[in-house]
Design a protein around this motif. Sequence first.
Motif, PDB file in Angstrom:
ATOM      1  N   PRO A   1       0.849  -1.208   0.000  1.00 30.53           N
ATOM      2  CA  PRO A   1       0.000   0.000   0.000  1.00 30.53           C
ATOM      3  C   PRO A   1       0.874   1.244   0.000  1.00 30.53           C
ATOM      4  CG  PRO A   1       0.009  -1.041   2.171  1.00 30.53           C
ATOM      5  CD  PRO A   1       0.755  -1.965   1.259  1.00 30.53           C
ATOM      6  N   LEU A   2       0.642   2.131  -0.955  1.00 30.51           N
ATOM      7  CA  LEU A   2       1.505   3.289  -1.142  1.00 30.51           C
ATOM      8  C   LEU A   2       0.664   4.564  -1.229  1.00 30.51           C
ATOM      9  CD1 LEU A   2       3.767   1.776  -3.943  1.00 30.51           C
ATOM     10  CD2 LEU A   2       4.447   2.126  -1.563  1.00 30.51           C
ATOM     11  N   ALA A   3       1.123   5.613  -0.556  1.00 30.37           N
ATOM     12  CA  ALA A   3       0.541   6.932  -0.733  1.00 30.37           C
ATOM     13  C   ALA A   3       0.909   7.450  -2.121  1.00 30.37           C
ATOM     14  CB  ALA A   3       1.060   7.870   0.353  1.00 30.37           C
ATOM     15  N   PRO A   4       0.158   8.412  -2.649  1.00 33.11           N
ATOM     16  CA  PRO A   4       0.428   8.889  -4.017  1.00 33.11           C
ATOM     17  C   PRO A   4       1.876   9.306  -4.279  1.00 33.11           C
ATOM     18  CG  PRO A   4      -1.678   9.728  -3.265  1.00 33.11           C
ATOM     19  CD  PRO A   4      -1.066   9.015  -2.096  1.00 33.11           C
ATOM     20  N   LEU A   5       2.529  10.006  -3.353  1.00 28.41           N
ATOM     21  CA  LEU A   5       3.920  10.424  -3.564  1.00 28.41           C
ATOM     22  C   LEU A   5       4.866   9.232  -3.595  1.00 28.41           C
ATOM     23  CD1 LEU A   5       4.154  13.669  -1.393  1.00 28.41           C
ATOM     24  CD2 LEU A   5       4.010  13.474  -3.895  1.00 28.41           C
ATOM     25  N   ASP A   6       4.655   8.243  -2.712  1.00 22.27           N
ATOM     26  CA  ASP A   6       5.492   7.038  -2.706  1.00 22.27           C
ATOM     27  C   ASP A   6       5.235   6.191  -3.945  1.00 22.27           C
ATOM     28  OD1 ASP A   6       6.583   7.707  -0.222  1.00 22.27           O
ATOM     29  OD2 ASP A   6       4.914   6.773   0.850  1.00 22.27           O
ATOM     30  N   PHE A   7       4.010   6.187  -4.432  1.00 23.81           N
ATOM     31  CA  PHE A   7       3.663   5.403  -5.619  1.00 23.81           C
ATOM     32  C   PHE A   7       4.461   5.853  -6.836  1.00 23.81           C
ATOM     33  CE2 PHE A   7       1.050   5.382  -9.502  1.00 23.81           C
ATOM     34  CZ  PHE A   7       0.965   4.019  -9.709  1.00 23.81           C
ATOM     35  N   GLN A   8       4.723   7.143  -6.960  1.00 18.93           N
ATOM     36  CA  GLN A   8       5.452   7.662  -8.112  1.00 18.93           C
ATOM     37  C   GLN A   8       6.878   7.127  -8.188  1.00 18.93           C
ATOM     38  OE1 GLN A   8       5.195  11.938  -8.073  1.00 18.93           O
ATOM     39  NE2 GLN A   8       2.954  11.962  -7.997  1.00 18.93           N
ATOM     40  N   LYS A   9       7.444   6.699  -7.069  1.00 21.00           N
ATOM     41  CA  LYS A   9       8.816   6.184  -7.037  1.00 21.00           C
ATOM     42  C   LYS A   9       8.873   4.659  -7.131  1.00 21.00           C
ATOM     43  CE  LYS A   9       9.747   9.908  -3.733  1.00 21.00           C
ATOM     44  NZ  LYS A   9      10.174  10.215  -2.340  1.00 21.00           N
ATOM     45  N   PHE A  10       7.712   3.994  -7.043  1.00 23.34           N
ATOM     46  CA  PHE A  10       7.677   2.534  -6.970  1.00 23.34           C
ATOM     47  C   PHE A  10       7.812   1.915  -8.359  1.00 23.34           C
ATOM     48  CE2 PHE A  10       5.280  -1.509  -6.874  1.00 23.34           C
ATOM     49  CZ  PHE A  10       5.983  -2.165  -5.883  1.00 23.34           C
ATOM     50  N   GLN A  11       8.602   0.828  -8.469  1.00 23.45           N
ATOM     51  CA  GLN A  11       8.770   0.076  -9.704  1.00 23.45           C
ATOM     52  C   GLN A  11       8.072  -1.279  -9.561  1.00 23.45           C
ATOM     53  OE1 GLN A  11      10.192   1.028 -12.667  1.00 23.45           O
ATOM     54  NE2 GLN A  11      10.341   3.071 -11.751  1.00 23.45           N
ATOM     55  N   GLU A  12       7.018  -1.466 -10.311  1.00 23.28           N
ATOM     56  CA  GLU A  12       6.258  -2.716 -10.250  1.00 23.28           C
ATOM     57  C   GLU A  12       7.004  -3.832 -10.982  1.00 23.28           C
ATOM     58  OE1 GLU A  12       1.935  -4.429 -11.817  1.00 23.28           O
ATOM     59  OE2 GLU A  12       2.225  -2.261 -11.519  1.00 23.28           O
ATOM     60  N   HIS A  13       6.988  -5.043 -10.386  1.00 18.70           N
ATOM     61  CA  HIS A  13       7.593  -6.216 -11.023  1.00 18.70           C
ATOM     62  C   HIS A  13       6.563  -7.348 -11.126  1.00 18.70           C
ATOM     63  CE1 HIS A  13      11.581  -4.429 -11.159  1.00 18.70           C
ATOM     64  NE2 HIS A  13      11.435  -4.049  -9.888  1.00 18.70           N
ATOM     65  N   THR A  14       6.503  -8.218 -10.127  1.00 21.87           N
ATOM     66  CA  THR A  14       5.541  -9.317 -10.142  1.00 21.87           C
ATOM     67  C   THR A  14       4.492  -9.089  -9.056  1.00 21.87           C
ATOM     68  OG1 THR A  14       7.203 -10.869 -10.945  1.00 21.87           O
ATOM     69  CG2 THR A  14       5.230 -11.808  -9.928  1.00 21.87           C
ATOM     70  N   VAL A  15       3.225  -9.163  -9.462  1.00 23.44           N
ATOM     71  CA  VAL A  15       2.104  -8.937  -8.543  1.00 23.44           C
ATOM     72  C   VAL A  15       1.178 -10.143  -8.584  1.00 23.44           C
ATOM     73  CG1 VAL A  15       0.083  -7.509  -8.028  1.00 23.44           C
ATOM     74  CG2 VAL A  15       2.205  -6.434  -8.823  1.00 23.44           C
ATOM     75  N   PHE A  16       0.777 -10.604  -7.408  1.00 26.41           N
ATOM     76  CA  PHE A  16      -0.180 -11.706  -7.294  1.00 26.41           C
ATOM     77  C   PHE A  16      -1.345 -11.235  -6.439  1.00 26.41           C
ATOM     78  CE2 PHE A  16      -1.759 -15.439  -4.900  1.00 26.41           C
ATOM     79  CZ  PHE A  16      -2.245 -16.173  -5.963  1.00 26.41           C
ATOM     80  N   GLY A  17      -2.574 -11.455  -6.920  1.00 29.08           N
ATOM     81  CA  GLY A  17      -3.734 -10.977  -6.188  1.00 29.08           C
ATOM     82  C   GLY A  17      -4.907 -11.929  -6.274  1.00 29.08           C
ATOM     83  N   ALA A  18      -5.939 -11.631  -5.492  1.00 29.34           N
ATOM     84  CA  ALA A  18      -7.171 -12.416  -5.477  1.00 29.34           C
ATOM     85  C   ALA A  18      -8.346 -11.464  -5.420  1.00 29.34           C
ATOM     86  CB  ALA A  18      -7.191 -13.369  -4.282  1.00 29.34           C
ATOM     87  N   SER A  19      -9.473 -11.901  -5.961  1.00 26.03           N
ATOM     88  CA  SER A  19     -10.662 -11.062  -5.947  1.00 26.03           C
ATOM     89  C   SER A  19     -11.903 -11.931  -5.948  1.00 26.03           C
ATOM     90  CB  SER A  19     -10.690 -10.125  -7.166  1.00 26.03           C
ATOM     91  OG  SER A  19     -10.836 -10.869  -8.361  1.00 26.03           O
ATOM     92  N   ILE A  20     -13.031 -11.321  -5.654  1.00 27.99           N
ATOM     93  CA  ILE A  20     -14.327 -11.972  -5.811  1.00 27.99           C
ATOM     94  C   ILE A  20     -15.301 -10.970  -6.402  1.00 27.99           C
ATOM     95  CG2 ILE A  20     -15.019 -11.471  -3.422  1.00 27.99           C
ATOM     96  CD1 ILE A  20     -16.613 -14.162  -3.576  1.00 27.99           C
ATOM     97  N   VAL A  21     -16.036 -11.408  -7.403  1.00 29.38           N
ATOM     98  CA  VAL A  21     -17.081 -10.609  -8.033  1.00 29.38           C
ATOM     99  C   VAL A  21     -18.427 -11.176  -7.608  1.00 29.38           C
ATOM    100  CG1 VAL A  21     -18.094  -9.823 -10.204  1.00 29.38           C
ATOM    101  CG2 VAL A  21     -15.622 -10.121 -10.020  1.00 29.38           C
ATOM    102  N   ILE A  22     -19.346 -10.302  -7.234  1.00 30.80           N
ATOM    103  CA  ILE A  22     -20.697 -10.703  -6.858  1.00 30.80           C
ATOM    104  C   ILE A  22     -21.665 -10.076  -7.849  1.00 30.80           C
ATOM    105  CG2 ILE A  22     -22.460 -10.691  -5.053  1.00 30.80           C
ATOM    106  CD1 ILE A  22     -20.189 -10.302  -3.017  1.00 30.80           C
ATOM    107  N   SER A  23     -22.447 -10.903  -8.511  1.00 30.59           N
ATOM    108  CA  SER A  23     -23.492 -10.430  -9.402  1.00 30.59           C
ATOM    109  C   SER A  23     -24.788 -10.329  -8.594  1.00 30.59           C
ATOM    110  CB  SER A  23     -23.676 -11.391 -10.581  1.00 30.59           C
ATOM    111  OG  SER A  23     -24.732 -10.964 -11.419  1.00 30.59           O
TER     112      SER A  23
END
Length: 277
Positions: A105-127
């Motif tokens: 989790p990054l604040a907007p100023l910290d996000f500008q300096k972050f270099q994304e590499h490998t990301v793993f996530g999970a989600s659920i969609v409810i209809s």
Amino acid sequence: MEPRSYAVVPTGLHAMALSYTYSSGNVVTPGSSPVQNLDVTNSVFNIGYVQTFTLFDKLARVAVSLPFGFLNGTGTFQGIDTAGSRTGFYDGRIKFGVNLFGSPPLAPLDFQKFQEHTVFGASIVISVPVGQYYPSKLINLGSNRWGFKPELGLSHREGRLFYEIYSGIWMYTKNTNYFKSYIQQQNTLFSFQAHVDYTFKHGKYLALNGGYADGGETSLNGREQNDEEQNWRLGATFSSPIFNSHQSIKVMVNTGIATKAGQNYTALTVVYQYSWY
């Protein structure tokens, strides 16, 4: 098919989106179905909202959307030519997701300096079954049932290229008030997406999208309908900021390349998004 579903974004982000989708094509039905040769055109306006936040020191997001559409179609019902239209709300959707790895989790100023590499996530969609539904009609905008789709997503960056794969399973409750008081059930539907995205300067990107769905056979009062899906789709997405960093526009096009059952259509979507912190 939606690229960048697990992209790294700052926490505290809010975004409103307005979209329009036009689709045209046919619906592949089994030979036993009373409806045959079904051709449809569909215009859908959708409003959505997204918010990101921190959950157990992870980047999380929640999204809600509600579409309103105009559906027109022609076909044959029990051998008789017919036509019809529907105007109203489709079922709404709620999506909750968490990036579990590679996305602090990054604040907007910290996000500008972050270099994304490998990301793993999970989600659920409810209809959510809030769409227009008439038990006396075979064709409806709403489904009169709940749907749940847990999904896992993996994204990897190499320079300006992003490689993404998502895999999920749709699960459905019963529709106990289907046409003429039937009970409709649907088996789980497996879905898979793959995206290759190229990022340009100033926040623009172009993505090639592919999707596959398998399963989802329905039954009426326990009788199988022989409508299992094994469908492939292909599409592309282009996104670019407009006017300033708070506004963007996205254009998506996708089409069916092999359809065993269900909707075989070509769709064009234009999305306007406004974001703020």
